[in-house]
Write an enzyme that holds these catalytic residues in place. Sequence first.
Site, PDB file in Angstrom:
ATOM      1  N   GLY A 188      12.218  15.784  -9.832  1.00 45.02           N
ATOM      2  CA  GLY A 188      12.099  16.886  -8.885  1.00 45.02           C
ATOM      3  C   GLY A 188      12.992  16.681  -7.689  1.00 45.02           C
ATOM      4  CG  PHE A 190       6.846   5.857  -9.069  1.00 48.52           C
ATOM      5  CD1 PHE A 190       5.472   5.787  -8.935  1.00 48.52           C
ATOM      6  CD2 PHE A 190       7.620   5.894  -7.917  1.00 48.52           C
ATOM      7  CE1 PHE A 190       4.867   5.755  -7.687  1.00 48.52           C
ATOM      8  CE2 PHE A 190       7.037   5.871  -6.654  1.00 48.52           C
ATOM      9  CZ  PHE A 190       5.640   5.792  -6.553  1.00 48.52           C
ATOM     10  CG  LEU A 191       9.348   7.711 -15.688  1.00 52.37           C
ATOM     11  CD1 LEU A 191       9.258   7.591 -17.207  1.00 52.37           C
ATOM     12  CD2 LEU A 191      10.808   7.521 -15.255  1.00 52.37           C
ATOM     13  N   GLY A 219      11.224  10.369  -0.487  1.00 50.95           N
ATOM     14  CA  GLY A 219      11.463  10.324   0.954  1.00 50.95           C
ATOM     15  C   GLY A 219      10.435   9.392   1.559  1.00 50.95           C
ATOM     16  CG  LEU A 276      -0.455   0.068   2.619  1.00 48.25           C
ATOM     17  CD1 LEU A 276      -0.057   1.469   3.052  1.00 48.25           C
ATOM     18  CD2 LEU A 276      -1.524  -0.452   3.556  1.00 48.25           C
ATOM     19  CB  CYS A 336       8.367   2.811   2.386  1.00 45.05           C
ATOM     20  SG  CYS A 336       6.987   2.748   3.535  1.00 45.05           S
TER      21      CYS A 336
END
Length: 470
Positions: free
Chosen positions: A266, A262-263, A270, A162, A273
């Site tokens: 920036g 997830f591209l 953090g 999750l 996890c």
Amino acid sequence: MTGDVVPAGTGARTISVLGCGYLGAVHAAAMAQLGHHVVGVESDPDRVASLRAGRPPFYEPGLDELLLAMQQTGRLCFTDDIAEAERASVHFICVGTPQRRGQHAADLSYVHGAFADLLKIIKPGDVVAGKSTVPVGTAPRLREELREVCEEAELVWNPEFLREGFAIEDTLRPDRVVIGAAPESAAAVQSLRELYAGILDDCPLLVTDFATAELVKVAANAFLATKISFINAMAELCEVAGGDVVQLADALGHDDRIGRKFLNAGLGFGGGCLPKDIRAFMSRATELGAAEVLTFLREVDAINLGRRDKVVQLVRDWLGDPLVGRRIGVLGAAFKPDSDDIRDSPALAVAEALHLLGADVRVTDPRALHSARRVSPALTYVDDAAAAAEGAEVVLLLTEWSEFVDLDPERLGTLVAERRVLDARNALDVPAWVAAGWHYRGLGRGADHDAGLGAGHGTDHGTGHGIGAP
Ligand code: UGA
């Protein structure tokens, strides 16, 4: 989402959830929603009290309503007494495995503590399902310990994937369910399969050995971290070559072997996890004599931490040293939007570094101010974006909350001392901000957008060690 209640079916069971932090509180509430009777066991009495009141000690959209609704059905309760878990036949271990102080390895003390408690109440026929993120090799050792105490109890490993901010949705509608088990544990696997019947219709179940199940979790997080650091490395190249990383990511993402998710280049990743999991993974690989196969993760970590230095350096280049007394408005403290989690938050790290350089930093965040105040009490916190921007020489967007992304640049412009914005999440509508007279700077974006920068812009002073050596 929380109104979409799955009715209690005939397969309802009594389960316990040990550890009611992020993972456990959500898992407990979601299992109650599936129709099961759930005893949430949490050693911190304050946390028990807040969960009972439907006020989880962290922000997760929809969780407070779900906790209250499920407790009202009578199917969900919270306690600090492990004896109450005795009536359950399936026990989920959901405690945290943080990074060990001063080391890369995971701290398993909470897992061992919860397990020791469980051994006091375990009975023949019970199934223990581990959900915590653990180093590969942990589950078989725990199974041995369990069976020394109770030979007819069984242990399986069932990692959780999750995301904070989507935790309920991810638990009730996961991409996949993975169960790691010993070859002779078919009955325990079947037990979990029945428990998850309400969610398995639309999602694949993969039954694996222990090592694979443990590895899936850390491998997934390592892959996601690598994807983010890859695009951030591309952002650096765009900086020096004059490209635009947002367009580059869009163009790459159209290749469905790569994908656009997830591209987002920036300030980097953090949270509780990704950072600790890649470090624990490297540490475990070293213990297994395979350190060299994961050395690339060191680079992934270094690129990621270097983003924080980069943003600090850009501010220094833009405003000119020294920063002492210079007013900087910071939008965002949480490690990502829709969360009040400030663990390893890139936003807070940048705010702290600028504060240490003497800047007058004003930080705001829709949800994370209470937690940020606790860990970084020296910073100045203000209630909203307008107060953060008041008199600022530069405004930094460090966490892309929708309320910040949707700010009216014209109105905000009337509050600041200088219309300079550093969009460290590449999330703002650039033409709108430029049209409102702002000097806009993204990360890894073309020269078109940074026409207002001072002479020193674009120099990469990233140290690769994260903030601390400005
Ligand atoms: C992550 C994983 O995504 C979950 O699948 C996993 O279950 C969870 O860790 C865990 O191990 O428990 P989470 O930490 O909630 O979930 O956050 P993510 O949504 O993965 O974001 C992590 C960080 O990456 C954030 O700081 C975010 O701002 C950053 N990020 C994400 C980027 O910088 N760029 C992106 O394109 C995406």
